[in-house]
Design a protein around this motif. Structure first.
Motif, PDB file in Angstrom:
ATOM      1  N   ARG A 178       0.673  -1.115   0.106  1.00  0.00           N
ATOM      2  CA  ARG A 178       0.049  -0.017   0.004  1.00  0.00           C
ATOM      3  C   ARG A 178       1.003   1.283  -0.025  1.00  0.00           C
ATOM      4  NH1 ARG A 178      -3.682   1.414  -2.176  1.00  0.00           N
ATOM      5  NH2 ARG A 178      -5.153  -0.056  -1.559  1.00  0.00           N
ATOM      6  N   GLY A 179       2.004   1.226   0.586  1.00  0.00           N
ATOM      7  CA  GLY A 179       2.868   2.348   0.826  1.00  0.00           C
ATOM      8  C   GLY A 179       3.604   2.831  -0.473  1.00  0.00           C
ATOM      9  N   LEU A 180       3.523   1.860  -1.410  1.00  0.00           N
ATOM     10  CA  LEU A 180       4.232   1.995  -2.692  1.00  0.00           C
ATOM     11  C   LEU A 180       3.367   2.101  -4.055  1.00  0.00           C
ATOM     12  CD1 LEU A 180       6.757  -1.087  -2.503  1.00  0.00           C
ATOM     13  CD2 LEU A 180       7.143   1.441  -2.381  1.00  0.00           C
ATOM     14  N   ILE A 181       2.054   2.285  -3.571  1.00  0.00           N
ATOM     15  CA  ILE A 181       0.967   2.440  -4.736  1.00  0.00           C
ATOM     16  C   ILE A 181       0.023   3.487  -4.712  1.00  0.00           C
ATOM     17  CG2 ILE A 181       1.175  -0.122  -5.501  1.00  0.00           C
ATOM     18  CD1 ILE A 181      -1.465  -0.466  -4.117  1.00  0.00           C
ATOM     19  N   PRO A 182      -0.387   4.108  -5.587  1.00  0.00           N
ATOM     20  CA  PRO A 182      -1.431   5.437  -5.303  1.00  0.00           C
ATOM     21  C   PRO A 182      -2.467   4.770  -4.623  1.00  0.00           C
ATOM     22  CG  PRO A 182      -0.711   5.213  -7.608  1.00  0.00           C
ATOM     23  CD  PRO A 182      -0.348   3.980  -6.863  1.00  0.00           C
ATOM     24  N   SER A 183      -3.167   5.693  -3.904  1.00  0.00           N
ATOM     25  CA  SER A 183      -4.451   5.417  -3.028  1.00  0.00           C
ATOM     26  C   SER A 183      -5.589   5.003  -3.685  1.00  0.00           C
ATOM     27  CB  SER A 183      -4.818   6.727  -2.132  1.00  0.00           C
ATOM     28  OG  SER A 183      -5.197   7.747  -3.005  1.00  0.00           O
ATOM     29  N   HIS A 184      -5.877   5.149  -5.014  1.00  0.00           N
ATOM     30  CA  HIS A 184      -7.025   4.739  -5.854  1.00  0.00           C
ATOM     31  C   HIS A 184      -6.662   3.461  -6.359  1.00  0.00           C
ATOM     32  CE1 HIS A 184      -4.285   6.058  -9.165  1.00  0.00           C
ATOM     33  NE2 HIS A 184      -5.071   5.317  -9.999  1.00  0.00           N
ATOM     34  N   VAL A 185      -5.475   2.856  -6.123  1.00  0.00           N
ATOM     35  CA  VAL A 185      -5.419   1.294  -6.644  1.00  0.00           C
ATOM     36  C   VAL A 185      -5.753   0.491  -5.780  1.00  0.00           C
ATOM     37  CG1 VAL A 185      -3.754  -0.239  -7.532  1.00  0.00           C
ATOM     38  CG2 VAL A 185      -3.659   2.248  -8.437  1.00  0.00           C
ATOM     39  N   THR A 186      -6.699  -0.267  -5.761  1.00  0.00           N
ATOM     40  CA  THR A 186      -6.867  -1.293  -4.447  1.00  0.00           C
ATOM     41  C   THR A 186      -6.178  -2.405  -4.913  1.00  0.00           C
ATOM     42  OG1 THR A 186      -8.636  -2.717  -5.757  1.00  0.00           O
ATOM     43  CG2 THR A 186      -9.363  -0.555  -4.944  1.00  0.00           C
ATOM     44  N   ILE A 187      -5.916  -3.307  -3.595  1.00  0.00           N
ATOM     45  CA  ILE A 187      -5.390  -4.411  -3.345  1.00  0.00           C
ATOM     46  C   ILE A 187      -6.344  -5.593  -3.059  1.00  0.00           C
ATOM     47  CG2 ILE A 187      -3.618  -5.815  -2.233  1.00  0.00           C
ATOM     48  CD1 ILE A 187      -2.427  -3.061  -1.165  1.00  0.00           C
ATOM     49  N   GLY A 188      -6.258  -6.539  -4.147  1.00  0.00           N
ATOM     50  CA  GLY A 188      -7.190  -7.737  -3.784  1.00  0.00           C
ATOM     51  C   GLY A 188      -6.531  -8.912  -3.770  1.00  0.00           C
ATOM     52  N   VAL A 189      -6.898  -9.784  -2.697  1.00  0.00           N
ATOM     53  CA  VAL A 189      -6.436 -10.940  -2.424  1.00  0.00           C
ATOM     54  C   VAL A 189      -7.045 -12.312  -3.262  1.00  0.00           C
ATOM     55  CG1 VAL A 189      -7.850 -11.457  -0.532  1.00  0.00           C
ATOM     56  CG2 VAL A 189      -5.488 -12.600  -0.499  1.00  0.00           C
ATOM     57  N   SER A 190      -6.034 -13.184  -3.659  1.00  0.00           N
ATOM     58  CA  SER A 190      -6.809 -14.188  -4.418  1.00  0.00           C
ATOM     59  C   SER A 190      -6.060 -15.448  -3.536  1.00  0.00           C
ATOM     60  CB  SER A 190      -6.291 -14.099  -5.790  1.00  0.00           C
ATOM     61  OG  SER A 190      -4.899 -14.381  -6.086  1.00  0.00           O
ATOM     62  N   GLY A 191      -6.210 -16.771  -4.125  1.00  0.00           N
ATOM     63  CA  GLY A 191      -5.863 -17.938  -3.120  1.00  0.00           C
ATOM     64  C   GLY A 191      -6.901 -17.953  -1.980  1.00  0.00           C
ATOM     65  N   ASP A 192      -7.822 -18.571  -2.332  1.00  0.00           N
ATOM     66  CA  ASP A 192      -9.072 -18.519  -1.445  1.00  0.00           C
ATOM     67  C   ASP A 192      -8.744 -18.591   0.056  1.00  0.00           C
ATOM     68  OD1 ASP A 192     -10.384 -17.702  -3.750  1.00  0.00           O
ATOM     69  OD2 ASP A 192     -11.599 -19.714  -3.671  1.00  0.00           O
ATOM     70  N   VAL A 193      -7.532 -19.534   0.330  1.00  0.00           N
ATOM     71  CA  VAL A 193      -7.345 -20.067   1.725  1.00  0.00           C
ATOM     72  C   VAL A 193      -7.096 -18.720   2.488  1.00  0.00           C
ATOM     73  CG1 VAL A 193      -5.466 -21.459   2.803  1.00  0.00           C
ATOM     74  CG2 VAL A 193      -6.472 -22.286   0.941  1.00  0.00           C
ATOM     75  N   PHE A 194      -6.381 -17.712   1.708  1.00  0.00           N
ATOM     76  CA  PHE A 194      -5.918 -16.414   2.394  1.00  0.00           C
ATOM     77  C   PHE A 194      -6.796 -15.482   2.454  1.00  0.00           C
ATOM     78  CE2 PHE A 194      -2.476 -18.546   0.230  1.00  0.00           C
ATOM     79  CZ  PHE A 194      -1.584 -19.080   1.389  1.00  0.00           C
ATOM     80  N   ALA A 195      -8.061 -15.748   2.054  1.00  0.00           N
ATOM     81  CA  ALA A 195      -9.007 -14.716   1.661  1.00  0.00           C
ATOM     82  C   ALA A 195      -9.263 -13.828   2.841  1.00  0.00           C
ATOM     83  CB  ALA A 195     -10.370 -15.116   1.103  1.00  0.00           C
ATOM     84  N   ALA A 196      -9.697 -14.301   4.021  1.00  0.00           N
ATOM     85  CA  ALA A 196     -10.111 -13.827   5.191  1.00  0.00           C
ATOM     86  C   ALA A 196      -8.906 -13.000   5.760  1.00  0.00           C
ATOM     87  CB  ALA A 196     -10.715 -14.860   6.388  1.00  0.00           C
TER      88      ALA A 196
END
Length: 297
Positions: A178-196
């Motif tokens: 998050r500290g390296l990307i603009p605030s409008h760019v979201t981060i999405g997790v994949s790999g369902d085991v790690f979702a929560a």
């Protein structure tokens, strides 16, 4: 559209072609469940096994069946020329976003990958999601490369492959990116085991395999995490441990989910392109028992 649950459906197919009716039913189910977006033709959607014409047709079917739910499709291909053609055709049929993996046969370097995103971002008019999945592309992004790419026009989300299982380490990993990307760019997790754990750590989206088949189960986890109820999200995810164990046992989620789709009657057998096959024998019985016991929906 890069927040919440992005559900990635299978593209049922055999050696005669895509089962358009089955695919349409899968997408309609996602729209009825009110997922936040639909990720057609991802790795779960078997994009790499389809011709350009087939991919354009599947994109069109997805848009038509999704109703008001925005659709994102993968435009990954070996050559930048073909990526641009796929992007053009996908935009023509009305997709709202494009998912771009750095597909390769020869090993790519960081500058190759940056050039790919730079070229595509300059030639599209809809948002781009960066597909980071070394398990399929065999390319490993650094956070610094993500930061460079995230500054490009139209780049709006980064689909990361997972996070550390320990919550404090997951939070550190997400915060570093998050500290390296603009605030409008979201981060999405994949790999369902790690979702929560990923959403509890600050990821704004879940790019989900099981969401493409069992959207209500995935939505419950997503809504809990994004509402700040980390305990409930963790509880719901831990309840699915028998499913996560099947993913590990059979080398990933793809074959397990495809087998589950056949077992539940969403697709006909065979539903994967040869030489890929769904799971048979005792493994198939295991999957049937788990999805019934968990009451996935």
């Amino acid at each position: 559209m890069f927040t919440g649950l992005s559900a990635f459906p299978l593209t049922p197919m055999n050696e005669q072609g895509v089962d358009e009716n089955a695919f349409t039913r899968l997408v309609e189910q996602l729209a009825t469940a009110h997922v936040d977006s639909i990720g057609a033709l991802g790795s779960t959607g078997g994009y790499a096994y389809l011709s350009r014409a087939e991919r354009t047709r599947v994109a069109q079917l997805a848009v038509e069946a999704a109703g008001n739910v925005p659709v994102m499709v993968s435009i990954g291909s070996l050559r930048t020329r073909d990526v641009l053609l796929l992007a053009e055709e996908a935009q023509k049929v009305g997709v709202k976003a494009l998912l771009l993996p750095p597909v390769s046969y020869q090993k790519l370097c960081a500058e190759d990958v940056f050039s790919l995103y730079e070229t595509v971002s300059a030639n599209v008019s809809v948002p781009l999601c960066v597909y980071d999945n070394p398990g399929t592309t065999h390319f490993e992004f650094t956070d610094e490369l993500h930061g460079r790419i995230a500054e490009l026009a139209h780049v709006s989300s980064i689909k990361i492959p997972g996070v550390p299982e320990a919550p404090h380490l997951a939070k550190e990993r997400v915060e570093r990116l998050r500290g390296l990307i603009p605030s409008h760019v979201t981060i999405g997790v994949s790999g369902d085991v790690f979702a929560a754990v990923g959403m509890n750590a600050g990821c704004e989206a879940w790019y989900s395999v099981i969401g493409g088949l069992f959207p209500n189960t995935a939505l419950a986890i997503t809504r809990a995490a994004l509402s700040g109820d980390a305990h409930e999200a963790t509880r719901l995810a831990e309840r699915l441990k028998p499913l996560w164990a099947l993913f590990r046992q059979f080398g990933g989620s793809f074959r397990v989910v495809a087998t589950a789709a056949e077992l539940r009657g969403f697709t006909q057998h065979p539903s994967l392109p040869l030489p890929l096959r769904t799971i048979s024998g005792e493994g198939r019985k295991q999957i049937a028992a788990v999805i019934d016991a968990l009451e996935l929906s």
